[in-house]
Design an enzyme around this catalytic site. Structure first.
Site, mmCIF file in Angstrom:
data_model
loop_
_atom_site.group_PDB
_atom_site.id
_atom_site.type_symbol
_atom_site.label_atom_id
_atom_site.label_comp_id
_atom_site.label_asym_id
_atom_site.label_seq_id
_atom_site.Cartn_x
_atom_site.Cartn_y
_atom_site.Cartn_z
ATOM 1 N N GLU A 1 -34.745 27.263 17.500
ATOM 2 C CA GLU A 1 -35.667 26.474 16.347
ATOM 3 C C GLU A 1 -36.088 27.538 15.149
ATOM 4 O OE1 GLU A 1 -39.056 24.457 18.117
ATOM 5 O OE2 GLU A 1 -37.939 23.515 19.610
ATOM 6 N N GLU B 1 -34.173 21.507 25.232
ATOM 7 C CA GLU B 1 -35.510 21.337 25.448
ATOM 8 C C GLU B 1 -35.940 19.893 25.426
ATOM 9 O OE1 GLU B 1 -38.662 23.545 23.370
ATOM 10 O OE2 GLU B 1 -37.569 25.454 23.657
#
Ligand code: FCB
Length: 450
Positions: free
Chosen positions: A162, A350
């Site tokens: 991320e 995720e």
């Protein structure tokens, strides 16, 4: 829902969120240790000093992972354990991860390893952190020893987790470490993070000629306009540019979106930090694409905002983070990625939800979390029926942990952690997830189909 035989089920964590042992094994502080120390940045000034004490309890944790029946476990390496000081390699830090990966393999669980999940060493921060282009070299030195020491026991590599959070939340919004509020810094930080990703991919594949799959994980939130007005659609375009395209375009197209460069230019007065060859490096071909998906965004026009956007009211059902539960928008996102960006195999690296869990008589009846995960797994199954080629799913998270600026207040785990006793307690969602995986395995036990 149904999945092909070779679909992989997993669960995920990250180093700073679970390990604790902040000053053991030669580890020095990261920017998160520093950030946690500043008043008002993290809920009740929580920190990762102890966290889930995974550094000492990893054997017990592997037993839980094994019992869940997952094929793979995604964890991250703490950079300050590997390089506690600039240029100083610490074999003791590496030994922890080597041992962890070996123990997982012994149990038949595939290690999926993230190299950077936000714990930048303080020594690097003190020299400018990701804003300094030299960070690319520091990261490469670090990635190189990880590859040298672990490549033969790791099943897949994720360079970065991320970059939006590490870059924009860390250097623009300031709610993540290092807590800066400077768009000029943020754009540079992101560029160096992405460049270090591309260089690490080149290093592993070209120089070290490894065949271990490597990719990057982006967090993506499909954006919607509150109304169909030109203003709201402009807000949506900018929100999409800020959250998604600023990362997708360089990684898959080798360019930054020009509309966003224009918008950012209010703060970024020149883009000369983008040097010749950088964009080719950033867009170096990977083996898979990792996506973290939690929610969608809905925005409306706001003239007072630099990027002309503001979050709009949404009547969707929400998780404990206040995030919209949006499995249909998740499907839109994947279809768009297939249409506009990439054919690479996709892993959902995720997905999961925080809720206000209640522990009663040793049980946590988290039907809300089960519903959330079920809806997203059903979406994955539907998407694969459409040929979207999603090859695996990692539930976030194995256990409750240090949820960044929310401290231990937000619980994402399928194992409940009693942070006083460090007891691990299976929530209903863990039992349910184990059941989903067991059913999948039983269904395919005798089939020869791929
Ligand atoms: C993601 C992070 C992960 C965790 C989840 C809830 O943004 O990668 O560490 O905090 O959100």
């Amino acid at each position: 829902m149904h999945f092909k035989k070779d679909f992989v089920f997993g669960t995920a964590t990250s180093s700073y969120q679970i390990e604790g042992a902040h000053n053991e094994g030669g580890r020095t502080p990261s920017i998160w240790d520093m950030f946690c120390d500043i008043d008002g940045r993290v809920f009740e000034k929580h920190n990762g000093d102890v966290a889930c004490d995974h550094y000492h309890r990893y054997e017990e944790d592997i037993k839980h992972i094994k019992k869940l029946g997952v094929d793979t476990y995604r964890f991250s390496i703490a950079w300050p354990r590997i390089f506690p000081a600039k240029g100083e390699y610490n074999p003791e830090g590496m030994a922890f991860y080597k041992n962890l990966a070996l123990c997982l393999r012994e149990e038949g669980i595939k290690p999926a390893v993230t190299i950077y999940h936000w714990d930048l060493p303080m020594w690097a921060h003190e020299e400018g952190g990701w804003v300094n282009r030299e960070s690319v070299d520091w990261f490469l030195d670090y990635a190189k020893v990880c590859f040298e020491e672990l490549d033969d026991i790791v099943d897949s590599w994720i360079t970065h987790n991320e970059p939006w959070c590490a870059g924009f939340l860390g250097y623009h919004v300031g709610v993540h470490a290092p807590g800066h509020r400077d768009m000029n810094e943020a754009v540079r930080a992101v560029h160096h993070i992405l460049l270090s990703h591309g260089k690490a991919v080149e290093l592993l594949k070209r120089e070290m000629t490894s065949t271990t799959p490597i990719g990057i994980t982006l967090n993506l939130s499909p954006m919607y306009a509150k109304t169909d007005s030109a203003n709201d659609r402009l807000a949506m375009n900018n929100a999409d540019g800020y959250s998604n395209r600023w990362f997708l375009d360089p990684v898959f197209k080798g360019e930054y979106p020009v509309d966003m460069m224009n918008l950012f230019s209010k703060y970024v007065h020149n883009f000369d930090f983008i040097q010749p060859g950088d964009m080719e490096t950033i867009s170096t071909a990977c083996d898979f694409f990792g996506i973290n998906f939690y929610s969608r965004g809905i925005v409306e026009f706001n003239a007072a905002n630099d990027f002309l956007k503001a979050d709009a009211y949404s009547d969707y059902e929400k998780t404990g983070m206040g995030w919209d539960i949006a499995p249909n928008e998740f499907k839109d996102l994947i279809r768009r990625l297939r249409a506009e960006y990439t054919d690479l195999p996709i892993y959902i690296t995720e997905n999961g939800a925080a809720f206000d869990d209640v522990l009663e008589n040793g049980e946590v009846h988290d039907d809300n979390r089960i519903d959330y995960v079920r809806q997203h797994l059903e979406a994955v199954s539907d998407l694969n029926d459409e040929g979207m080629n999603i090859q695996g799913y990692y539930l976030w998270s194995l256990m409750d942990n240090f949820e960044w600026s929310f401290g231990y207040e937000k619980r994402f785990g399928i194992l409940y952690i009693d942070f006083e006793t460090q007891e691990r307690i299976w929530k209903d969602s863990a039992k349910w997830y184990a059941g989903v995986i067991a059913d999948h395995k039983a269904k395919h036990a005798d089939s020869v189909e791929a």
